[in-house]
Design a protein around this motif. Structure first.
Motif, short mmCIF file in Angstrom:
data_model
loop_
_atom_site.label_atom_id
_atom_site.label_comp_id
_atom_site.label_asym_id
_atom_site.label_seq_id
_atom_site.Cartn_x
_atom_site.Cartn_y
_atom_site.Cartn_z
N PHE A 21 -5.69 -131.56 57.81
CA PHE A 21 -6.19 -130.30 58.35
C PHE A 21 -7.04 -129.60 57.29
O PHE A 21 -6.90 -129.86 56.08
CB PHE A 21 -5.03 -129.38 58.79
CG PHE A 21 -4.02 -129.13 57.71
CD1 PHE A 21 -4.17 -128.10 56.79
CD2 PHE A 21 -2.90 -129.94 57.61
CE1 PHE A 21 -3.24 -127.88 55.80
CE2 PHE A 21 -1.94 -129.72 56.61
CZ PHE A 21 -2.12 -128.68 55.71
N ASP A 22 -7.93 -128.73 57.72
CA ASP A 22 -8.81 -128.01 56.79
C ASP A 22 -7.98 -127.09 55.89
O ASP A 22 -7.05 -126.42 56.36
CB ASP A 22 -9.83 -127.17 57.56
CG ASP A 22 -10.84 -128.02 58.31
OD1 ASP A 22 -11.08 -129.17 57.86
OD2 ASP A 22 -11.37 -127.56 59.33
N LYS A 82 -12.86 -138.43 53.68
CA LYS A 82 -12.04 -137.73 54.66
C LYS A 82 -11.34 -136.53 54.03
O LYS A 82 -11.11 -135.51 54.69
CB LYS A 82 -11.00 -138.67 55.27
CG LYS A 82 -10.06 -138.00 56.26
CD LYS A 82 -9.08 -138.98 56.87
CE LYS A 82 -8.11 -138.25 57.81
NZ LYS A 82 -7.17 -139.19 58.47
N PHE A 83 -11.01 -136.65 52.74
CA PHE A 83 -10.23 -135.60 52.09
C PHE A 83 -10.98 -134.84 51.00
O PHE A 83 -10.53 -133.80 50.56
CB PHE A 83 -8.97 -136.23 51.47
CG PHE A 83 -7.94 -136.60 52.49
CD1 PHE A 83 -7.02 -135.67 52.93
CD2 PHE A 83 -7.89 -137.88 53.01
CE1 PHE A 83 -6.05 -136.00 53.87
CE2 PHE A 83 -6.94 -138.23 53.95
CZ PHE A 83 -6.01 -137.28 54.39
N TYR A 84 -12.13 -135.37 50.55
CA TYR A 84 -12.85 -134.75 49.44
C TYR A 84 -14.33 -134.58 49.78
O TYR A 84 -14.92 -135.39 50.50
CB TYR A 84 -12.74 -135.61 48.18
CG TYR A 84 -11.34 -135.69 47.60
CD1 TYR A 84 -10.95 -134.85 46.57
CD2 TYR A 84 -10.42 -136.62 48.08
CE1 TYR A 84 -9.68 -134.92 46.03
CE2 TYR A 84 -9.14 -136.70 47.55
CZ TYR A 84 -8.78 -135.85 46.52
OH TYR A 84 -7.51 -135.92 45.99
N LYS A 85 -14.91 -133.55 49.20
CA LYS A 85 -16.37 -133.42 49.23
C LYS A 85 -16.89 -133.51 47.80
O LYS A 85 -16.17 -133.15 46.85
CB LYS A 85 -16.79 -132.10 49.87
CG LYS A 85 -16.46 -130.85 49.06
CD LYS A 85 -17.00 -129.59 49.74
CE LYS A 85 -16.68 -128.34 48.92
NZ LYS A 85 -17.21 -127.10 49.57
N ILE A 86 -18.10 -134.00 47.66
CA ILE A 86 -18.69 -134.17 46.34
C ILE A 86 -19.74 -133.10 46.12
O ILE A 86 -20.65 -132.91 46.94
CB ILE A 86 -19.35 -135.57 46.21
CG1 ILE A 86 -18.33 -136.67 46.57
CG2 ILE A 86 -19.87 -135.75 44.79
CD1 ILE A 86 -17.08 -136.67 45.74
N LYS A 116 -9.18 -131.23 52.56
CA LYS A 116 -8.21 -131.46 53.62
C LYS A 116 -6.80 -131.48 53.04
O LYS A 116 -6.56 -132.04 51.97
CB LYS A 116 -8.48 -132.78 54.33
CG LYS A 116 -9.80 -132.85 55.08
CD LYS A 116 -9.75 -132.06 56.38
CE LYS A 116 -11.04 -132.26 57.17
NZ LYS A 116 -11.01 -131.54 58.47
N GLY A 117 -5.88 -130.88 53.76
CA GLY A 117 -4.50 -130.86 53.31
C GLY A 117 -3.60 -131.72 54.18
O GLY A 117 -3.98 -132.12 55.29
N ILE A 118 -2.41 -132.01 53.68
CA ILE A 118 -1.39 -132.72 54.44
C ILE A 118 -0.05 -132.02 54.21
O ILE A 118 0.18 -131.43 53.15
CB ILE A 118 -1.27 -134.21 54.04
CG1 ILE A 118 -1.01 -134.35 52.53
CG2 ILE A 118 -2.51 -134.98 54.44
CD1 ILE A 118 -0.78 -135.79 52.08
N TYR A 119 0.83 -132.09 55.22
CA TYR A 119 2.14 -131.49 55.07
C TYR A 119 3.05 -132.42 54.27
O TYR A 119 2.73 -133.59 54.02
CB TYR A 119 2.75 -131.18 56.44
CG TYR A 119 2.06 -130.03 57.14
CD1 TYR A 119 2.14 -128.73 56.62
CD2 TYR A 119 1.31 -130.23 58.29
CE1 TYR A 119 1.50 -127.67 57.25
CE2 TYR A 119 0.67 -129.17 58.93
CZ TYR A 119 0.77 -127.90 58.40
OH TYR A 119 0.14 -126.85 59.00
#
Length: 244
Positions: free
Chosen positions: A181-182, A207-211, A220-223
């Protein structure tokens, strides 16, 4: 009536069995995570109480070992004394347990030792972090899984979350299957100036990082249930080879 009692007994046995198995709580707000006694790992969200350095070699004289070697010139047998010397810096740590993620610590606070070759452990820089401990079964004390920790965040509803750190051995399918999730991690950035494009893609999946320039920033985070599942199947997979 007997049938009802039998059903209740079966349900009770099923609950007990589940507690002993390697289940992971799928709730976003993890109060208690999974439990598996065959895995020597304790994961939890901890709040720092104290981190104090100590000399790990203070009692090394008790660890002296004796052996014999042959002198090459004389052929004599020489008695040789060897000592075990720890090169890392060592720390006694005490943390308050805020959320249990995997396996159950006995109390609301836990004391453990941590070793770091480079200085003060990175987890000590934050007031609250996700920590990973194991237990010395012979002497009964907890020790930190070296260099392993995750920063932790909390949303307005009180749910804890973090972001994944990849080691390059994950399959793309594993990463794509993670529910994300954002999230705002603008204060977190990783220098990638020393990496080529292939390694950037490997360690900082899009999917989880931007450069941005020479930095990778998690977006992006995860629980916590996703995080401990990921950790059990990657970082700590050798603690139990039976995880499917």
């Amino acid at each position: 009536m007997k049938t009802k009692l039998k059903l209740l007994s079966c349900l009770f046995i099923l609950i007990l069995f589940s507690c002993e198995s390697a289940y992971i709580n799928t709730s976003k707000n993890i109060m208690y995570g999974g439990a598996n006694k065959s895995i020597n790992l304790y994961a939890f969200v901890g709040e720092k109480i104290s981190v104090t350095e100590f000399d790990p070699n203070e009692k090394n004289e008790k660890g002296e070992k004796f052996g014999y070697e042959i002198d090459e010139e004389t052929g004599d047998s020489l008695k040789v004394t060897t000592k075990h010397y720890i090169m890392d810096r060592a720390f006694k740590c005490k943390y308050r347990v805020l959320r249990k993620m995997f396996n159950y610590l006995e109390a609301d606070t836990v004391e453990f030792v941590a070793y770091d070759h480079y200085g003060t452990p990175g987890f000590a820089e934050s007031d609250s972090v996700i920590l990973y401990l194991s237990k010395n079964k012979e002497k009964g004390y907890y020790f930190h899984q070296k260099y392993q920790y995750d920063k932790v965040y909390q949303n307005k509803k009180g749910h804890y979350y973090s972001y994944p750190k990849f080691n390059g051995n994950e399959s793309l399918q594993t990463i794509q299957n993670m529910t994300a999730f954002d999230a705002n991690f603008s204060n977190e950035k990783f220098d990638i100036s020393h990496l080529d494009d292939a390694n950037v893609k490997m360690y900082y999946n899009s999917k989880f990082y931007k450069i941005e320039g020479n930095y990778a920033i998690p977006v992006k985070g995860i629980y916590l249930n996703q995080l401990i599942n990921y950790r059990l199947h990657t970082t700590f997979k050798n603690l139990n080879l039976n995880i499917q």
